[in-house]
Design a protein around this motif. Sequence first.
Motif, PDB file in Angstrom:
ATOM      1  N   GLU A  10       0.506  -1.095   0.277  1.00 57.91           N
ATOM      2  CA  GLU A  10      -0.272   0.235   0.191  1.00 57.91           C
ATOM      3  C   GLU A  10       1.229   1.042   0.331  1.00 57.91           C
ATOM      4  O   GLU A  10       0.650   2.200  -0.645  1.00 57.91           O
ATOM      5  CB  GLU A  10      -1.434   0.668   1.269  1.00 57.91           C
ATOM      6  CG  GLU A  10      -2.169  -1.218   1.299  1.00 57.91           C
ATOM      7  CD  GLU A  10      -2.697  -1.051   0.144  1.00 57.91           C
ATOM      8  OE1 GLU A  10      -3.213  -0.254  -0.492  1.00 57.91           O
ATOM      9  OE2 GLU A  10      -2.920  -2.112  -1.030  1.00 57.91           O
ATOM     10  N   ILE A  11       2.080   1.141   0.954  1.00 60.82           N
ATOM     11  CA  ILE A  11       2.885   1.735   0.538  1.00 60.82           C
ATOM     12  C   ILE A  11       3.597   2.538  -0.546  1.00 60.82           C
ATOM     13  O   ILE A  11       3.641   3.668  -0.981  1.00 60.82           O
ATOM     14  CB  ILE A  11       3.968   2.487   1.878  1.00 60.82           C
ATOM     15  CG1 ILE A  11       3.982   2.054   3.250  1.00 60.82           C
ATOM     16  CG2 ILE A  11       5.284   2.987   1.783  1.00 60.82           C
ATOM     17  CD1 ILE A  11       2.986   3.763   3.753  1.00 60.82           C
ATOM     18  N   THR A  28      -1.581   7.612   4.880  1.00 64.38           N
ATOM     19  CA  THR A  28      -2.024   5.848   4.659  1.00 64.38           C
ATOM     20  C   THR A  28      -0.625   5.287   6.085  1.00 64.38           C
ATOM     21  O   THR A  28      -0.931   3.672   6.340  1.00 64.38           O
ATOM     22  CB  THR A  28      -1.556   5.448   3.215  1.00 64.38           C
ATOM     23  OG1 THR A  28      -2.548   4.939   2.846  1.00 64.38           O
ATOM     24  CG2 THR A  28      -1.425   3.682   3.300  1.00 64.38           C
ATOM     25  N   PHE A  29       0.244   5.671   5.750  1.00 64.51           N
ATOM     26  CA  PHE A  29       1.178   5.657   7.156  1.00 64.51           C
ATOM     27  C   PHE A  29       0.657   5.058   8.354  1.00 64.51           C
ATOM     28  O   PHE A  29       0.271   4.400   8.965  1.00 64.51           O
ATOM     29  CB  PHE A  29       2.523   6.504   6.849  1.00 64.51           C
ATOM     30  CG  PHE A  29       3.495   5.812   8.512  1.00 64.51           C
ATOM     31  CD1 PHE A  29       4.009   4.476   8.363  1.00 64.51           C
ATOM     32  CD2 PHE A  29       3.071   7.092   9.169  1.00 64.51           C
ATOM     33  CE1 PHE A  29       4.707   4.562   9.538  1.00 64.51           C
ATOM     34  CE2 PHE A  29       4.002   6.412  10.786  1.00 64.51           C
ATOM     35  CZ  PHE A  29       4.382   5.273  10.366  1.00 64.51           C
ATOM     36  N   TRP A  45       8.059  -2.107   7.265  1.00 65.50           N
ATOM     37  CA  TRP A  45       6.972  -2.122   5.569  1.00 65.50           C
ATOM     38  C   TRP A  45       7.137  -0.838   5.495  1.00 65.50           C
ATOM     39  O   TRP A  45       6.810  -0.525   3.883  1.00 65.50           O
ATOM     40  CB  TRP A  45       6.347  -2.639   6.159  1.00 65.50           C
ATOM     41  CG  TRP A  45       5.468  -2.272   7.429  1.00 65.50           C
ATOM     42  CD1 TRP A  45       5.628  -2.158   8.297  1.00 65.50           C
ATOM     43  CD2 TRP A  45       4.449  -0.200   7.854  1.00 65.50           C
ATOM     44  NE1 TRP A  45       5.018  -1.821   9.779  1.00 65.50           N
ATOM     45  CE2 TRP A  45       4.056  -0.438   8.673  1.00 65.50           C
ATOM     46  CE3 TRP A  45       4.058  -0.276   6.369  1.00 65.50           C
ATOM     47  CZ2 TRP A  45       3.726   0.385   9.144  1.00 65.50           C
ATOM     48  CZ3 TRP A  45       2.832   0.945   6.926  1.00 65.50           C
ATOM     49  CH2 TRP A  45       3.596   0.919   8.641  1.00 65.50           C
ATOM     50  N   PHE A  46       7.299   0.104   5.246  1.00 64.87           N
ATOM     51  CA  PHE A  46       7.175   1.573   5.245  1.00 64.87           C
ATOM     52  C   PHE A  46       8.430   1.832   4.455  1.00 64.87           C
ATOM     53  O   PHE A  46       8.261   1.886   3.268  1.00 64.87           O
ATOM     54  CB  PHE A  46       7.278   2.573   6.358  1.00 64.87           C
ATOM     55  CG  PHE A  46       6.828   3.600   6.227  1.00 64.87           C
ATOM     56  CD1 PHE A  46       5.672   4.904   5.350  1.00 64.87           C
ATOM     57  CD2 PHE A  46       8.177   4.715   5.690  1.00 64.87           C
ATOM     58  CE1 PHE A  46       5.882   5.859   4.776  1.00 64.87           C
ATOM     59  CE2 PHE A  46       8.165   6.190   4.858  1.00 64.87           C
ATOM     60  CZ  PHE A  46       6.931   6.365   4.825  1.00 64.87           C
ATOM     61  N   GLN A  64      12.165  12.649   7.102  1.00 62.60           N
ATOM     62  CA  GLN A  64      11.715  12.884   6.417  1.00 62.60           C
ATOM     63  C   GLN A  64      11.123  12.153   5.296  1.00 62.60           C
ATOM     64  O   GLN A  64      10.967  12.610   3.981  1.00 62.60           O
ATOM     65  CB  GLN A  64      13.843  12.620   5.702  1.00 62.60           C
ATOM     66  CG  GLN A  64      13.674  11.039   5.888  1.00 62.60           C
ATOM     67  CD  GLN A  64      14.873  10.323   5.727  1.00 62.60           C
ATOM     68  OE1 GLN A  64      15.405  10.966   4.639  1.00 62.60           O
ATOM     69  NE2 GLN A  64      15.244   9.752   6.041  1.00 62.60           N
ATOM     70  N   TYR A  65      10.516  11.108   5.658  1.00 62.38           N
ATOM     71  CA  TYR A  65       9.116  10.955   4.172  1.00 62.38           C
ATOM     72  C   TYR A  65       7.922  11.647   4.330  1.00 62.38           C
ATOM     73  O   TYR A  65       7.014  11.821   3.687  1.00 62.38           O
ATOM     74  CB  TYR A  65       9.049   9.717   4.494  1.00 62.38           C
ATOM     75  CG  TYR A  65      10.628   9.120   3.616  1.00 62.38           C
ATOM     76  CD1 TYR A  65      10.878   8.673   2.428  1.00 62.38           C
ATOM     77  CD2 TYR A  65      11.856   8.561   4.702  1.00 62.38           C
ATOM     78  CE1 TYR A  65      12.032   8.092   1.666  1.00 62.38           C
ATOM     79  CE2 TYR A  65      13.210   7.535   3.830  1.00 62.38           C
ATOM     80  CZ  TYR A  65      13.193   8.013   2.535  1.00 62.38           C
ATOM     81  OH  TYR A  65      13.757   7.109   1.788  1.00 62.38           O
ATOM     82  N   ILE A  66       7.532  11.368   6.139  1.00 59.09           N
ATOM     83  CA  ILE A  66       6.147  11.992   6.084  1.00 59.09           C
ATOM     84  C   ILE A  66       5.525  13.485   6.955  1.00 59.09           C
ATOM     85  O   ILE A  66       6.685  14.174   7.828  1.00 59.09           O
ATOM     86  CB  ILE A  66       5.678  10.554   7.224  1.00 59.09           C
ATOM     87  CG1 ILE A  66       6.077  10.048   8.157  1.00 59.09           C
ATOM     88  CG2 ILE A  66       5.464   9.898   5.866  1.00 59.09           C
ATOM     89  CD1 ILE A  66       5.203   9.542   9.097  1.00 59.09           C
TER      90      ILE A  66
END
Length: 477
Positions: A67-68, A81-82, A131-132, A191-193
């Motif tokens: 899903e990510i 989503t996370f 998983w992310f 840094q991602y979300i």
Amino acid sequence: MERKIVKNYIYSVIYQMLIVIMPLIVTPYTTRVIGINALTINTNTTNLVQWFVLFGIMGINIYGNREIARVRDDSTKLSKTFFEIFAMQVFSMLIASLAFFFYIYIIGDQYQTILLIQSISLLSVAFDITWFFYGVEDFKSASIRNMIVKIIGVVLIFMLVKGPNDLFIFVLINTCTGVLGQIIMWLQLKQYIHFVPISLKGIIQHIKPNIALFIPQIAISVYSILDITMLKILGPVYVETNLYEQTQKFVKMFLFFITSIGTVMLPRVSNVHSKGDRVAVNNYLNKTLRLALYLSIPMIFGISAMIQNFVDWFLPESYQIVGLLIQCTSPIILFISLSNVFGTQFLVPTGNTKPYTLSVVVGAIVNFLINWTLIPTYGVFGAIIGSVVAELSVTLVQYFYIKNRIDFDFKVKELFIVCIASLIMFIPTHYIGVFLGANFFVNLLQISVGILTYFLILFLFRAPLLKELPLNLFKRK
């Protein structure tokens, strides 16, 4: 292939190589210092905890990854989503943890103290967001974190574990280093979300598709976790659970070159499939299938040629039968390699959950029936037969489903070349061990001669894979 895929594959392989090397360093020490009885206790309590982890984490490791990968190009959707999937994970693991403590204090267990220490791993899993990072194809962060944790764990084992009475310390090190790894991973997440509000409805929407992937995870566990459980209950000798675990570890550690491909390709195929690019999906699968066959077949021959020499010097005398057990188990390398391509790289990322579930359920049923029939009489050999036949059945079911959906370009002639090269490679590799004896340097010589012989034969037969490599390198250059 794209440079990013190659880099991710290298990071994944390096980490998997570390996983291979660590047992080579730790196992001789722990088997002699702690002893087989203490290690068997660790195996059985870890196995019990893994059942609660299984039902707590459900299918999130695969589902979250997929899903990510599908939403990673949209920052807001990625963050939303996370947090939705992570909230579902924490809630699910909380229920599993309560069930675990209910088992310890209400039902009871003779190794209650060890199990309490093992419960720390439940906390580690609850906050595991590997998983992310796989979903956004940041294998560098995940691999470096895992390598740091593994190295710290090994150092602490050598420093603090000195005898059978230190089993508690051994278990504590293994569980606490997992928590340390999650802390490192969370520091890299920002840094991602960015924070976005989520709703209960948003969390609930992930439950049904996650459970759909959870069902095959349960089935897979029948021929992984349940093998040890059934050996413990039905096996004629208690310590056979540890012999079986050592065998599975040795065989599956040779798979890292192949399973790393699946780990890297799952998010990539998920992403391109979400964009409707079927041609790219087909191309990726053909490349990874060819690589899987070129690696898995010689691995089986190579293991058969040298494993007994390796076991003779690497493990204590009480473990010598492991060499024969590994030889009997080695065919699963081919079956797992193929099912990794068919299932992990096609069925899961393209949303074909039902056939994927059917394949592993069939494998689980086959495994259970063979275990139930053979373990009481043949012990660990019965469990191995069950595992091999189960992996074969999984592969066959998946193949019959996808054979008309993928345009395979791998020819019978090419398979013949790989088999001939592997057979020829077996001869010098085996007889080097026969004539020179069992030690570390002989094994290195066997591996070197085996690899050189195999690729020399491929070159003489003009194997298609070797023909492609110079062209690909030239194009990239």
